[in-house]
Design an enzyme around this catalytic site. Structure first.
Site, short mmCIF file in Angstrom:
data_model
loop_
_atom_site.label_atom_id
_atom_site.label_comp_id
_atom_site.label_asym_id
_atom_site.label_seq_id
_atom_site.Cartn_x
_atom_site.Cartn_y
_atom_site.Cartn_z
N CYS A 190 0.08 3.73 2.87
CA CYS A 190 0.48 3.09 4.06
C CYS A 190 1.91 3.61 4.54
O CYS A 190 2.74 3.84 5.31
CB CYS A 190 0.20 1.51 4.03
N CYS A 218 0.54 -1.28 0.37
CA CYS A 218 0.20 -0.27 0.09
C CYS A 218 0.83 1.10 -0.35
O CYS A 218 1.55 1.60 1.26
CB CYS A 218 -0.84 0.29 1.62
#
Length: 136
Positions: free
Chosen positions: A60, A57
């Site tokens: 993230c 991600c």
């Protein structure tokens, strides 16, 4: 090994884990959260923020350093943790994590707030203050 020996080993390991959990977060380090220890961590840390993330991600990866900086800033007041959703899918499902990054705020073991998405540091910081820091 008999049952008494196994029980002694279990008790020693649990005591060591509890001591480790009590000291983690105080220094401003981000603790690792997993399905096995979440209940103990929620009991031990009255003000806890968990960043649910995954390796693949991109957003993230932008939030990760922000969480580490905030952990340093609020050391001793708020505990910060990270939980990899790919490795802890049951926990993610329990907490209705359907999008990441997903930052969940717990007070006294209960979920009180969440931030979904890659918000800037100041926005997350404001939520930390609103949820956990009492005006002096």
């Amino acid at each position: 090994m008999d049952d008494n020996e196994l029980n002694e080993i279990r008790e020693k390991r649990m005591a060591a884990l509890k001591e480790k959990m009590e000291h983690q977060g105080v220094s401003g380090s981000v603790i690792q959260i997993d399905e096995q220890h979440i209940n103990d961590i929620l009991r031990t840390h009255q003000a806890l923020i968990i960043d649910f993330w995954a390796e693949w991600c991109g957003p993230c990866r932008r939030v990760g350093p922000v969480i580490e900086e905030l952990a340093q800033e609020f050391a001793g007041k708020v505990t910060f943790g990270k939980c990899n959703t790919d490795e802890n899918q049951q926990l993610a499902m329990q907490l209705n994590i359907s999008a990441i990054p997903n930052i969940v705020f717990f007070s006294h073991g209960k979920m009180v707030d969440r931030v979904i998405g890659a918000y800037p540091k100041e926005a997350i910081r404001e939520k930390v203050i609103r949820n956990f820091i009492r005006p002096e």
